[in-house]
Design a protein around this motif. Structure first.
Motif, PDB file in Angstrom:
ATOM      1  N   VAL A  29     -27.986   2.741  -1.299  1.00  0.00           N
ATOM      2  CA  VAL A  29     -28.165   3.969  -0.523  1.00  0.00           C
ATOM      3  C   VAL A  29     -27.378   3.875   0.792  1.00  0.00           C
ATOM      4  CG1 VAL A  29     -29.845   5.427   0.695  1.00  0.00           C
ATOM      5  CG2 VAL A  29     -30.411   4.482  -1.554  1.00  0.00           C
ATOM      6  N   ILE A  30     -27.484   2.732   1.468  1.00  0.00           N
ATOM      7  CA  ILE A  30     -26.799   2.544   2.748  1.00  0.00           C
ATOM      8  C   ILE A  30     -25.282   2.572   2.560  1.00  0.00           C
ATOM      9  CG2 ILE A  30     -26.382   0.902   4.629  1.00  0.00           C
ATOM     10  CD1 ILE A  30     -29.358  -0.025   4.164  1.00  0.00           C
ATOM     11  N   THR A  31     -24.775   1.846   1.575  1.00  0.00           N
ATOM     12  CA  THR A  31     -23.322   1.817   1.379  1.00  0.00           C
ATOM     13  C   THR A  31     -22.792   3.176   0.932  1.00  0.00           C
ATOM     14  OG1 THR A  31     -23.583   0.894  -0.852  1.00  0.00           O
ATOM     15  CG2 THR A  31     -23.155  -0.661   0.930  1.00  0.00           C
ATOM     16  N   ILE A  65     -17.337   8.559  13.262  1.00  0.00           N
ATOM     17  CA  ILE A  65     -17.022   7.138  13.429  1.00  0.00           C
ATOM     18  C   ILE A  65     -18.099   6.442  14.258  1.00  0.00           C
ATOM     19  CG2 ILE A  65     -15.376   5.498  14.425  1.00  0.00           C
ATOM     20  CD1 ILE A  65     -13.162   7.577  13.651  1.00  0.00           C
ATOM     21  N   THR A  66     -18.584   7.107  15.287  1.00  0.00           N
ATOM     22  CA  THR A  66     -19.639   6.513  16.107  1.00  0.00           C
ATOM     23  C   THR A  66     -20.924   6.336  15.295  1.00  0.00           C
ATOM     24  OG1 THR A  66     -18.674   7.398  18.133  1.00  0.00           O
ATOM     25  CG2 THR A  66     -21.013   6.787  18.218  1.00  0.00           C
ATOM     26  N   ALA A  67     -21.292   7.337  14.529  1.00  0.00           N
ATOM     27  CA  ALA A  67     -22.491   7.233  13.679  1.00  0.00           C
ATOM     28  C   ALA A  67     -22.313   6.143  12.628  1.00  0.00           C
ATOM     29  CB  ALA A  67     -22.783   8.577  13.019  1.00  0.00           C
ATOM     30  N   LEU A  68     -21.121   6.075  12.048  1.00  0.00           N
ATOM     31  CA  LEU A  68     -20.831   5.038  11.067  1.00  0.00           C
ATOM     32  C   LEU A  68     -20.925   3.654  11.695  1.00  0.00           C
ATOM     33  CD1 LEU A  68     -19.821   4.144   8.258  1.00  0.00           C
ATOM     34  CD2 LEU A  68     -17.486   4.499   9.114  1.00  0.00           C
ATOM     35  N   ALA A  69     -20.397   3.493  12.892  1.00  0.00           N
ATOM     36  CA  ALA A  69     -20.457   2.198  13.587  1.00  0.00           C
ATOM     37  C   ALA A  69     -21.905   1.788  13.829  1.00  0.00           C
ATOM     38  CB  ALA A  69     -19.686   2.265  14.906  1.00  0.00           C
ATOM     39  N   GLY A  70     -22.736   2.748  14.229  1.00  0.00           N
ATOM     40  CA  GLY A  70     -24.153   2.447  14.428  1.00  0.00           C
ATOM     41  C   GLY A  70     -24.825   2.023  13.139  1.00  0.00           C
ATOM     42  N   LEU A  71     -24.541   2.732  12.071  1.00  0.00           N
ATOM     43  CA  LEU A  71     -25.133   2.409  10.774  1.00  0.00           C
ATOM     44  C   LEU A  71     -24.684   1.031  10.295  1.00  0.00           C
ATOM     45  CD1 LEU A  71     -26.699   3.126   8.171  1.00  0.00           C
ATOM     46  CD2 LEU A  71     -24.606   4.237   7.349  1.00  0.00           C
ATOM     47  N   PRO A 120     -16.619  -5.240   3.824  1.00  0.00           N
ATOM     48  CA  PRO A 120     -15.724  -4.111   3.517  1.00  0.00           C
ATOM     49  C   PRO A 120     -16.029  -2.871   4.365  1.00  0.00           C
ATOM     50  CG  PRO A 120     -16.675  -5.007   1.486  1.00  0.00           C
ATOM     51  CD  PRO A 120     -17.346  -5.678   2.633  1.00  0.00           C
ATOM     52  N   LEU A 121     -17.306  -2.672   4.697  1.00  0.00           N
ATOM     53  CA  LEU A 121     -17.653  -1.529   5.544  1.00  0.00           C
ATOM     54  C   LEU A 121     -17.093  -1.721   6.950  1.00  0.00           C
ATOM     55  CD1 LEU A 121     -21.348  -0.833   4.456  1.00  0.00           C
ATOM     56  CD2 LEU A 121     -19.263   0.369   3.743  1.00  0.00           C
ATOM     57  N   ARG A 122     -17.187  -2.947   7.472  1.00  0.00           N
ATOM     58  CA  ARG A 122     -16.614  -3.237   8.800  1.00  0.00           C
ATOM     59  C   ARG A 122     -15.103  -3.035   8.791  1.00  0.00           C
ATOM     60  NH1 ARG A 122     -19.751  -8.252   8.851  1.00  0.00           N
ATOM     61  NH2 ARG A 122     -21.698  -7.824   9.908  1.00  0.00           N
ATOM     62  N   ASP A 123     -14.442  -3.480   7.719  1.00  0.00           N
ATOM     63  CA  ASP A 123     -12.985  -3.311   7.617  1.00  0.00           C
ATOM     64  C   ASP A 123     -12.607  -1.833   7.597  1.00  0.00           C
ATOM     65  OD1 ASP A 123     -12.733  -6.071   7.512  1.00  0.00           O
ATOM     66  OD2 ASP A 123     -12.408  -6.134   5.335  1.00  0.00           O
ATOM     67  N   GLY A 124     -13.330  -1.052   6.812  1.00  0.00           N
ATOM     68  CA  GLY A 124     -13.065   0.385   6.755  1.00  0.00           C
ATOM     69  C   GLY A 124     -13.311   1.059   8.090  1.00  0.00           C
ATOM     70  N   LEU A 125     -14.382   0.654   8.753  1.00  0.00           N
ATOM     71  CA  LEU A 125     -14.705   1.206  10.075  1.00  0.00           C
ATOM     72  C   LEU A 125     -13.584   0.898  11.061  1.00  0.00           C
ATOM     73  CD1 LEU A 125     -16.524   2.437  12.256  1.00  0.00           C
ATOM     74  CD2 LEU A 125     -17.740   0.240  12.342  1.00  0.00           C
ATOM     75  N   LYS A 126     -13.135  -0.344  11.075  1.00  0.00           N
ATOM     76  CA  LYS A 126     -12.065  -0.730  12.005  1.00  0.00           C
ATOM     77  C   LYS A 126     -10.800   0.062  11.718  1.00  0.00           C
ATOM     78  CE  LYS A 126      -9.547  -4.593  13.972  1.00  0.00           C
ATOM     79  NZ  LYS A 126      -9.372  -6.041  14.032  1.00  0.00           N
ATOM     80  N   SER A 127     -10.474   0.256  10.453  1.00  0.00           N
ATOM     81  CA  SER A 127      -9.289   1.050  10.085  1.00  0.00           C
ATOM     82  C   SER A 127      -9.410   2.475  10.606  1.00  0.00           C
ATOM     83  CB  SER A 127      -9.106   1.067   8.573  1.00  0.00           C
ATOM     84  OG  SER A 127      -8.815  -0.222   8.098  1.00  0.00           O
ATOM     85  N   LEU A 128     -10.601   3.041  10.506  1.00  0.00           N
ATOM     86  CA  LEU A 128     -10.815   4.404  11.016  1.00  0.00           C
ATOM     87  C   LEU A 128     -10.700   4.445  12.540  1.00  0.00           C
ATOM     88  CD1 LEU A 128     -13.753   5.571   8.745  1.00  0.00           C
ATOM     89  CD2 LEU A 128     -11.462   6.574   8.845  1.00  0.00           C
ATOM     90  N   GLN A 129     -11.255   3.436  13.194  1.00  0.00           N
ATOM     91  CA  GLN A 129     -11.159   3.391  14.653  1.00  0.00           C
ATOM     92  C   GLN A 129      -9.693   3.311  15.095  1.00  0.00           C
ATOM     93  OE1 GLN A 129     -13.953   0.068  14.941  1.00  0.00           O
ATOM     94  NE2 GLN A 129     -15.279   1.316  16.265  1.00  0.00           N
TER      95      GLN A 129
END
Length: 145
Positions: free
Chosen positions: A52-54, A89-95, A110-119
């Protein structure tokens, strides 16, 4: 794939699997409407929290990518909306930051990598760059530059 295709591929039903009001007052015990809600509640009960989280994170990533202008197609720039991208992006970073200990490195990395790419994509798309540590989600992740 254009932005609309990405959004269609990641659309989520807004119907609650367990409506607060329950079945409609006219529903009888044998009514399919009542059993449909019960079935949906059982179905969601079988889904692990990690999934659910991913799934939620992936939907947020897809939406943020489109808002950063990363959708494929000639009309990608039409979907560019950095204010909306910043929120996502901010909400995603918090999650991701809050859920990482629960997800384990196999799912969180992988979620951290995707987040960093978006940032980084957000920084690249911005005409006026944010100072280091003040970009979207960086209060949760630290500076990405």
């Amino acid at each position: 794939m254009d932005g609309r295709s990405i959004c269609k591929a990641t659309s989520v039903s807004t119907e609650s699997p367990n409506p607060a009001a329950g079945p409609s007052p006219s529903a009888s015990p044998g009514d399919p409407e009542g059993s449909q809600a019960s079935s949906a509640a059982r179905d969601i009960a079988d889904v692990p929290a990690v999934e659910v989280i991913t799934t939620a994170a992936i939907h947020m990533m897809s939406a943020a990518a489109v808002k950063c202008g990363l959708a494929e197609g000639d009309d990608a720039q039409e979907h560019l909306d950095l204010d909306e991208a910043r929120r996502l992006i901010t909400a995603l970073a918090g999650l991701v930051t809050a859920a990482a200990p629960e997800l384990g490195s196999q799912h969180a990395a992988p979620l951290r990598d995707g987040l960093k790419s978006l940032q980084l994509a957000f920084r690249e798309a911005s005409v006026i760059p944010d100072p280091p540590g003040q970009g979207p989600g960086e209060k949760f992740t630290g500076s990405v530059v």
